[in-house]
Design a protein around this motif. Sequence first.
Motif, PDB file in Angstrom:
ATOM      1  N   LEU A   1       0.829  -1.205   0.000  1.00  0.00           N
ATOM      2  CA  LEU A   1       0.000   0.000   0.000  1.00  0.00           C
ATOM      3  C   LEU A   1       0.865   1.257   0.000  1.00  0.00           C
ATOM      4  CD1 LEU A   1      -2.827  -1.028   2.518  1.00  0.00           C
ATOM      5  CD2 LEU A   1      -2.990  -0.832   0.026  1.00  0.00           C
ATOM      6  N   GLN A   2       1.999   1.192   0.690  1.00  0.00           N
ATOM      7  CA  GLN A   2       2.914   2.333   0.701  1.00  0.00           C
ATOM      8  C   GLN A   2       3.507   2.586  -0.681  1.00  0.00           C
ATOM      9  OE1 GLN A   2       5.925   1.842   3.716  1.00  0.00           O
ATOM     10  NE2 GLN A   2       4.435   1.623   5.363  1.00  0.00           N
ATOM     11  N   ILE A   3       3.763   1.510  -1.409  1.00  0.00           N
ATOM     12  CA  ILE A   3       4.341   1.656  -2.753  1.00  0.00           C
ATOM     13  C   ILE A   3       3.424   2.489  -3.646  1.00  0.00           C
ATOM     14  CG2 ILE A   3       4.984   0.401  -4.861  1.00  0.00           C
ATOM     15  CD1 ILE A   3       5.923  -1.890  -3.075  1.00  0.00           C
ATOM     16  N   PHE A   4       2.124   2.246  -3.527  1.00  0.00           N
ATOM     17  CA  PHE A   4       1.154   2.951  -4.368  1.00  0.00           C
ATOM     18  C   PHE A   4       0.541   4.162  -3.661  1.00  0.00           C
ATOM     19  CE2 PHE A   4       1.200  -1.472  -5.851  1.00  0.00           C
ATOM     20  CZ  PHE A   4       1.467  -1.276  -7.201  1.00  0.00           C
ATOM     21  N   GLY A   5       0.990   4.430  -2.443  1.00  0.00           N
ATOM     22  CA  GLY A   5       0.468   5.565  -1.687  1.00  0.00           C
ATOM     23  C   GLY A   5       1.371   6.777  -1.768  1.00  0.00           C
ATOM     24  N   PRO A   6       0.975   7.855  -1.107  1.00  0.00           N
ATOM     25  CA  PRO A   6       1.767   9.098  -1.151  1.00  0.00           C
ATOM     26  C   PRO A   6       3.085   8.998  -0.384  1.00  0.00           C
ATOM     27  CG  PRO A   6      -0.078   9.316   0.369  1.00  0.00           C
ATOM     28  CD  PRO A   6      -0.269   8.015  -0.339  1.00  0.00           C
ATOM     29  N   VAL A   7       3.107   8.194   0.675  1.00  0.00           N
ATOM     30  CA  VAL A   7       4.321   8.023   1.483  1.00  0.00           C
ATOM     31  C   VAL A   7       4.998   6.722   1.070  1.00  0.00           C
ATOM     32  CG1 VAL A   7       5.277   7.833   3.798  1.00  0.00           C
ATOM     33  CG2 VAL A   7       3.263   9.265   3.404  1.00  0.00           C
ATOM     34  N   LYS A   8       6.153   6.835   0.435  1.00  0.00           N
ATOM     35  CA  LYS A   8       6.845   5.661  -0.084  1.00  0.00           C
ATOM     36  C   LYS A   8       7.612   4.936   1.023  1.00  0.00           C
ATOM     37  CE  LYS A   8       5.335   6.671  -4.121  1.00  0.00           C
ATOM     38  NZ  LYS A   8       4.199   5.881  -4.669  1.00  0.00           N
ATOM     39  N   PRO A   9       7.741   3.619   0.889  1.00  0.00           N
ATOM     40  CA  PRO A   9       8.468   2.846   1.911  1.00  0.00           C
ATOM     41  C   PRO A   9       9.966   3.124   1.868  1.00  0.00           C
ATOM     42  CG  PRO A   9       7.886   1.445   0.061  1.00  0.00           C
ATOM     43  CD  PRO A   9       7.212   2.766  -0.176  1.00  0.00           C
ATOM     44  N   VAL A  10      10.630   2.817   2.963  1.00  0.00           N
ATOM     45  CA  VAL A  10      12.082   2.963   3.040  1.00  0.00           C
ATOM     46  C   VAL A  10      12.731   1.978   2.072  1.00  0.00           C
ATOM     47  CG1 VAL A  10      14.085   2.851   4.579  1.00  0.00           C
ATOM     48  CG2 VAL A  10      11.871   3.639   5.454  1.00  0.00           C
ATOM     49  N   SER A  11      13.801   2.407   1.423  1.00  0.00           N
ATOM     50  CA  SER A  11      14.438   1.586   0.388  1.00  0.00           C
ATOM     51  C   SER A  11      14.867   0.219   0.908  1.00  0.00           C
ATOM     52  CB  SER A  11      15.650   2.322  -0.194  1.00  0.00           C
ATOM     53  OG  SER A  11      16.593   2.613   0.829  1.00  0.00           O
ATOM     54  N   ILE A  12      15.378   0.171   2.133  1.00  0.00           N
ATOM     55  CA  ILE A  12      15.865  -1.101   2.672  1.00  0.00           C
ATOM     56  C   ILE A  12      14.726  -2.098   2.854  1.00  0.00           C
ATOM     57  CG2 ILE A  12      15.670  -0.534   5.129  1.00  0.00           C
ATOM     58  CD1 ILE A  12      18.617  -2.354   3.445  1.00  0.00           C
ATOM     59  N   ASN A  13      13.536  -1.589   3.173  1.00  0.00           N
ATOM     60  CA  ASN A  13      12.375  -2.474   3.305  1.00  0.00           C
ATOM     61  C   ASN A  13      11.972  -3.049   1.952  1.00  0.00           C
ATOM     62  OD1 ASN A  13      12.273  -2.006   6.047  1.00  0.00           O
ATOM     63  ND2 ASN A  13      10.732  -0.391   5.899  1.00  0.00           N
TER      64      ASN A  13
ATOM     65  N   GLY B   1       7.719 -13.983  11.174  1.00  0.00           N
ATOM     66  CA  GLY B   1       6.852 -12.815  11.208  1.00  0.00           C
ATOM     67  C   GLY B   1       7.375 -11.575  10.530  1.00  0.00           C
ATOM     68  N   THR B   2       8.533 -11.662   9.869  1.00  0.00           N
ATOM     69  CA  THR B   2       9.067 -10.493   9.184  1.00  0.00           C
ATOM     70  C   THR B   2       9.983 -10.915   8.048  1.00  0.00           C
ATOM     71  OG1 THR B   2      10.355  -8.443   9.462  1.00  0.00           O
ATOM     72  CG2 THR B   2      11.004 -10.339  10.792  1.00  0.00           C
ATOM     73  N   TYR B   3      10.068 -10.063   7.048  1.00  0.00           N
ATOM     74  CA  TYR B   3      11.000 -10.317   5.949  1.00  0.00           C
ATOM     75  C   TYR B   3      12.278  -9.506   6.120  1.00  0.00           C
ATOM     76  CZ  TYR B   3       8.328  -6.214   4.487  1.00  0.00           C
ATOM     77  OH  TYR B   3       7.681  -5.001   4.467  1.00  0.00           O
ATOM     78  N   ALA B   4      12.381  -8.769   7.216  1.00  0.00           N
ATOM     79  CA  ALA B   4      13.586  -7.986   7.491  1.00  0.00           C
ATOM     80  C   ALA B   4      14.783  -8.918   7.667  1.00  0.00           C
ATOM     81  CB  ALA B   4      13.395  -7.143   8.743  1.00  0.00           C
ATOM     82  N   GLY B   5      15.886  -8.575   7.053  1.00  0.00           N
ATOM     83  CA  GLY B   5      17.092  -9.387   7.158  1.00  0.00           C
ATOM     84  C   GLY B   5      17.091 -10.607   6.264  1.00  0.00           C
ATOM     85  N   LEU B   6      16.090 -10.712   5.373  1.00  0.00           N
ATOM     86  CA  LEU B   6      15.974 -11.906   4.535  1.00  0.00           C
ATOM     87  C   LEU B   6      17.158 -12.108   3.583  1.00  0.00           C
ATOM     88  CD1 LEU B   6      13.870 -14.141   4.377  1.00  0.00           C
ATOM     89  CD2 LEU B   6      12.848 -12.962   2.426  1.00  0.00           C
ATOM     90  N   PRO B   7      17.777 -11.036   3.071  1.00  0.00           N
ATOM     91  CA  PRO B   7      18.907 -11.255   2.149  1.00  0.00           C
ATOM     92  C   PRO B   7      20.023 -12.115   2.726  1.00  0.00           C
ATOM     93  CG  PRO B   7      18.177  -8.983   1.996  1.00  0.00           C
ATOM     94  CD  PRO B   7      17.409  -9.606   3.134  1.00  0.00           C
ATOM     95  N   ARG B   8      20.285 -12.002   4.027  1.00  0.00           N
ATOM     96  CA  ARG B   8      21.368 -12.813   4.591  1.00  0.00           C
ATOM     97  C   ARG B   8      20.995 -14.290   4.642  1.00  0.00           C
ATOM     98  NH1 ARG B   8      19.677 -10.160   9.462  1.00  0.00           N
ATOM     99  NH2 ARG B   8      18.887 -11.595  11.041  1.00  0.00           N
ATOM    100  N   TYR B   9      19.698 -14.581   4.754  1.00  0.00           N
ATOM    101  CA  TYR B   9      19.278 -15.979   4.712  1.00  0.00           C
ATOM    102  C   TYR B   9      19.344 -16.515   3.282  1.00  0.00           C
ATOM    103  CZ  TYR B   9      17.660 -15.448   9.508  1.00  0.00           C
ATOM    104  OH  TYR B   9      17.610 -15.235  10.862  1.00  0.00           O
ATOM    105  N   LEU B  10      19.181 -15.616   2.328  1.00  0.00           N
ATOM    106  CA  LEU B  10      19.292 -16.029   0.930  1.00  0.00           C
ATOM    107  C   LEU B  10      20.704 -16.518   0.623  1.00  0.00           C
ATOM    108  CD1 LEU B  10      17.760 -16.210  -1.759  1.00  0.00           C
ATOM    109  CD2 LEU B  10      18.555 -13.901  -2.280  1.00  0.00           C
ATOM    110  N   LEU B  11      21.685 -15.975   1.339  1.00  0.00           N
ATOM    111  CA  LEU B  11      23.064 -16.420   1.147  1.00  0.00           C
ATOM    112  C   LEU B  11      23.219 -17.899   1.499  1.00  0.00           C
ATOM    113  CD1 LEU B  11      25.102 -13.403   2.588  1.00  0.00           C
ATOM    114  CD2 LEU B  11      24.778 -14.022   0.190  1.00  0.00           C
ATOM    115  N   ALA B  12      22.441 -18.349   2.492  1.00  0.00           N
ATOM    116  CA  ALA B  12      22.499 -19.766   2.867  1.00  0.00           C
ATOM    117  C   ALA B  12      21.922 -20.655   1.773  1.00  0.00           C
ATOM    118  CB  ALA B  12      21.752 -19.992   4.179  1.00  0.00           C
ATOM    119  N   SER B  13      21.157 -20.052   0.862  1.00  0.00           N
ATOM    120  CA  SER B  13      20.589 -20.794  -0.268  1.00  0.00           C
ATOM    121  C   SER B  13      21.484 -20.694  -1.495  1.00  0.00           C
ATOM    122  CB  SER B  13      19.194 -20.246  -0.606  1.00  0.00           C
ATOM    123  OG  SER B  13      18.324 -20.350   0.488  1.00  0.00           O
ATOM    124  N   PHE B  14      22.778 -20.557  -1.263  1.00  0.00           N
ATOM    125  CA  PHE B  14      23.724 -20.339  -2.360  1.00  0.00           C
ATOM    126  C   PHE B  14      23.667 -21.391  -3.471  1.00  0.00           C
ATOM    127  CE2 PHE B  14      25.974 -22.985   0.665  1.00  0.00           C
ATOM    128  CZ  PHE B  14      26.661 -23.886  -0.128  1.00  0.00           C
TER     129      PHE B  14
END
Length: 216
Positions: free
Chosen positions: A109-121, A161-174
């Motif tokens: 909703l933030q992507i399509f709303g007036p207030v854009k999400p933080v880039s890291i999210n 319960g969150t996708y925060a920090g997911l890139p580091r787990y992707l490394l384990a899926s090398f």
Amino acid sequence: MSALSIYFAEKREFTKASIFIAFATATRLIGIILVFYLFLKIFEKGVNQLSKSWWTLFVAPLGVGLIGLYFQITRNNFLIIYSEHTNWGRSLSISSFEHLIFESKDLILQIFGPVKPVSINLIHFGTIFFFIFLAAISFKKIRKALWIYCLLTIIIPLTSGTYAGLPRYLLASFPLFIPFGKYLENHKSIMYVYIFLAIFIQAVFLIRFFNFEVAT
């Protein structure tokens, strides 16, 4: 540790694999997925192999038990690794999964709303779709036990319960990146887009690092 564990398991040197998995489970709880992966690799060879190598399935998770014992002695908390995750707002439960859905909905909703999400999210959220893409092109390219391991390394963190920090787990899926490299070799235009995005995202991380911003 994950790379060495998988290397020896793929070579069917299960004793060596179990030792490195034990070290992996001592460092992070997510390492316990490697124990299940080891079971799948042994079971691939049938019941006879399982009867010969069953004991390695007890060696593999020793790391989490020993580190838990250490924390029980020093901190009086055997499950301190898990409890620390709960202090960060992470826990494996149905309510956590529901929170993930609402969190994803809010970001969309933030992507399509007036207030854009933080880039890291956006980067963390986008990792989910990148993983789905990697899993799809790798499904018939790598062995099923390895593919299931890669799948679990992302699904289990997501259920916290969150996708925060997911890139580091992707490394384990090398292992998923091996067929991905072949895919890029055959699709040059996508390769150039990928390189550009990789440089851009790395730049975002570096800027945040030098500005002393947190990763989430």
